[in-house]
Scaffold this active site. Structure first.
Site, PDB file in Angstrom:
ATOM      1  N   ARG A  52       0.849  -1.201   0.000  1.00 43.33           N
ATOM      2  CA  ARG A  52       0.000   0.000   0.000  1.00 43.33           C
ATOM      3  C   ARG A  52       0.886   1.253   0.000  1.00 43.33           C
ATOM      4  NH1 ARG A  52      -1.592   1.512   4.671  1.00 43.33           N
ATOM      5  NH2 ARG A  52      -2.343  -0.527   5.337  1.00 43.33           N
ATOM      6  N   TYR A 104     -16.781  17.532 -14.031  1.00 46.40           N
ATOM      7  CA  TYR A 104     -17.388  16.208 -14.204  1.00 46.40           C
ATOM      8  C   TYR A 104     -18.461  16.042 -13.112  1.00 46.40           C
ATOM      9  CZ  TYR A 104     -17.766  11.163 -13.459  1.00 46.40           C
ATOM     10  OH  TYR A 104     -18.241   9.900 -13.251  1.00 46.40           O
ATOM     11  N   ASP A 176      -7.923  20.106 -12.779  1.00 42.45           N
ATOM     12  CA  ASP A 176      -8.211  18.808 -13.378  1.00 42.45           C
ATOM     13  C   ASP A 176      -7.860  18.927 -14.858  1.00 42.45           C
ATOM     14  OD1 ASP A 176      -9.356  16.559 -14.559  1.00 42.45           O
ATOM     15  OD2 ASP A 176     -10.960  16.440 -13.077  1.00 42.45           O
ATOM     16  N   LYS A 201      -8.623   8.064 -18.590  1.00 44.15           N
ATOM     17  CA  LYS A 201      -8.952   8.676 -19.887  1.00 44.15           C
ATOM     18  C   LYS A 201      -7.740   8.677 -20.820  1.00 44.15           C
ATOM     19  CE  LYS A 201     -12.775   9.550 -17.625  1.00 44.15           C
ATOM     20  NZ  LYS A 201     -13.463   8.389 -17.138  1.00 44.15           N
TER      21      LYS A 201
HETATM   22  O1  P1T Z   1     -13.815   7.956 -13.338  1.00 47.37           O
HETATM   23  P1  P1T Z   1     -12.638   8.422 -12.551  1.00 47.37           P
HETATM   24  O2  P1T Z   1     -11.319   7.834 -12.969  1.00 47.37           O
HETATM   25  O3  P1T Z   1     -12.853   8.364 -11.074  1.00 47.37           O
HETATM   26  O4  P1T Z   1     -12.444   9.978 -12.918  1.00 47.37           O
HETATM   27  C1  P1T Z   1     -13.372  10.957 -12.562  1.00 47.37           C
HETATM   28  C2  P1T Z   1     -13.222  12.129 -13.485  1.00 47.37           C
HETATM   29  C3  P1T Z   1     -12.473  13.218 -13.069  1.00 47.37           C
HETATM   30  N1  P1T Z   1     -12.300  14.288 -13.853  1.00 47.37           N
HETATM   31  C4  P1T Z   1     -12.844  14.360 -15.082  1.00 47.37           C
HETATM   32  C5  P1T Z   1     -12.632  15.579 -15.912  1.00 47.37           C
HETATM   33  C6  P1T Z   1     -13.593  13.280 -15.574  1.00 47.37           C
HETATM   34  O5  P1T Z   1     -14.109  13.380 -16.804  1.00 47.37           O
HETATM   35  C7  P1T Z   1     -13.801  12.138 -14.751  1.00 47.37           C
HETATM   36  C8  P1T Z   1     -14.611  10.978 -15.205  1.00 47.37           C
HETATM   37  N2  P1T Z   1     -15.417  11.225 -16.305  1.00 47.37           N
HETATM   38  C9  P1T Z   1     -16.247  10.330 -16.913  1.00 47.37           C
HETATM   39  C10 P1T Z   1     -16.399   9.067 -16.506  1.00 47.37           C
HETATM   40  C11 P1T Z   1     -17.007  10.846 -18.063  1.00 47.37           C
HETATM   41  O6  P1T Z   1     -17.543  10.065 -18.859  1.00 47.37           O
HETATM   42  O7  P1T Z   1     -17.043  12.059 -18.213  1.00 47.37           O
END
Ligand code: P1T
Length: 385
Positions: A52, A104, A176, A201
């Site tokens: 961890r 998001y 972000d 992403k």
């Molecule tokens: O899904 P996750 O890895 O926890 O990420 C969250 C997140 C954070 N910041 C942005 C700009 C994001 O687009 C996302 C996740 N977004 C999607 C799942 C979506 O389809 O927009």
């Protein structure tokens, strides 16, 4: 010269990675282990005690992404939301955060429905105007959380201007950078203190991992994040770290294709009679196109289009053949989604609509397929609208 001093593409391929000390393997091994054998009581070999806290595969990925953002420190988490949560969890009950309103949907949900319950205070603003951030600052404001371009409206925040405002008030700025990626925008160079990513992403790029990472040059922030990583435990597994590291090796190549096709498809849709509006920072019609040209060097494969009604949006989103209907973005394959019913469904309807996330809005993540095929696909789907 270390890998970190090279240009972007070289950093993407090499930063954070040395041949494996045991065998010389050019790829960092997947250290699939939960613990490390100690030489004697209180004498771990090379500092590794428990997975961890330390994992060499994770460290390679963290160092690679940090180098891409021009940062000294990278700290990985199990998802993008866990990464954002860690940044906010540096603060304490009673502290105040100013956040861009069009993040998001899951980020907004975590801020309003989880972290606000624990005593953190949030004010949501339209950060396209830096004065809105200035006006929202309070004596207890510790953090300004930005997303630029925003999901899904592709709004931009002027990072230099907002960093100056926040720093005057003693607050840090977190950005972000998931939509832009470090290939197109490096917030730390523009004055931000912290960059967060959903590595799910573009960084991973192949739609096969959920992950998150935070990078910073601030020693105290890095120490705090490492402490939170080990103390709260939302860590990614080594195999996921390895997959993300494989993804970042081609980030520059993929982003060139995403940027090129994103621009072509935005231009095609802007001319299309069945499309009412296109939100894409690379279009001269984008209200912040000048800012986009100043602080970004590419405009990504993300865009949203307004079709005028839920019925028309549904026909379009369900009518594509190559663009797959689904959440997420940034993979090599093209995706289409409906923010109001999908990624932003948890944001209150009035708030959503005020930001332009209408029932007629459709979001596209343009992949790296042949852009001619993608345009033909969008065209045939628009004929059904
Ligand atoms: O899904 P996750 O890895 O926890 O990420 C969250 C997140 C954070 N910041 C942005 C700009 C994001 O687009 C996302 C996740 N977004 C999607 C799942 C979506 O389809 O927009």
């Amino acid at each position: 010269m270390t890998a970190n001093e090279h240009r972007f593409a070289t950093r993407a391929v090499h930063a954070g990675q040395e041949p494996d000390p045991t065998t010389g393997a050019i790829m960092p091994p997947v250290y699939q282990t939960s613990t490390y054998v100690q030489e004697a009581l209180g004498k771990p070999r090379r500092g590794y005690e428990y997975a961890r806290v330390q994992n060499p595969t994770r460290e390679a990925m963290e160092a690679n992404i940090a180098a891409l953002e021009g940062a000294r420190h990278g700290v990985a988490f199990a998802s993008g939301l866990a990464a954002i949560e860690a940044v906010v969890k540096r603060l304490s009950a009673g502290d105040h955060i100013v956040s861009e309103e069009n993040t998001y949907g899951g980020t907004h949900r975590m801020f309003t429905q989880v972290l606000a319950r624990l005593g953190l205070e949030f004010t949501f603003v339209d950060s396209r105007d830096p004065d809105n951030v200035r006006r929202a600052l309070l004596p207890n404001t510790r953090l300004v959380h930005l997303e630029t371009p925003t999901n899904p409206m592709m709004r931009l925040a002027d990072l230099r201007a907002i960093a100056a405002i926040a720093h005057d008030a003693g607050a840090l700025v977190a950005v972000d950078n998931t939509f832009a990626t470090p290939y197109n925008q490096r917030p730390l160079e523009l004055g931000a203190d912290i960059v967060v990513h959903s590595s799910t992403k573009y960084l991973n790029g192949h739609s096969d991992v959920v992950g998150g990472v935070v990078v910073t040059n601030d020693e105290q922030v890095a120490t705090d994040l490492r402490f939170l990583q080990k103390s709260t435990g939302a860590i990614p597994g080594p195999w996921d770290c390895w997959l993300i590291l494989r993804g970042t090796k081609t980030l520059h190549l993929r982003m060139e294709a995403h940027n090129r096709s994103g621009q072509r498809i935005a231009e095609f849709l802007e001319r299309h009679p069945r499309v009412e509006a296109v939100n894409y920072p690379g279009l001269p019609s984008h209200p912040q196109h000048e800012l986009a040209r100043r602080q970004m060097c590419g405009f990504t494969g993300m865009l949203s289009v307004e079709l005028g009604s839920l019925e028309r949006a549904r026909k379009f989103a369900e009518g594509t053949r190559l663009f797959a209907l689904g959440e997420s973005l940034g993979g090599v394959e093209s995706l289409i989604g409906h923010p109001a019913l999908m990624t932003h469904a948890t944001v209150a309807r009035e708030r959503r609509t005020a930001m332009g996330i209408t029932d007629g809005l459709v979001r596209l993540s343009v992949g790296v397929e042949d852009p001619e095929d993608l345009i033909e696909d969008l065209d045939q789907a628009l004929q059904r609208v």
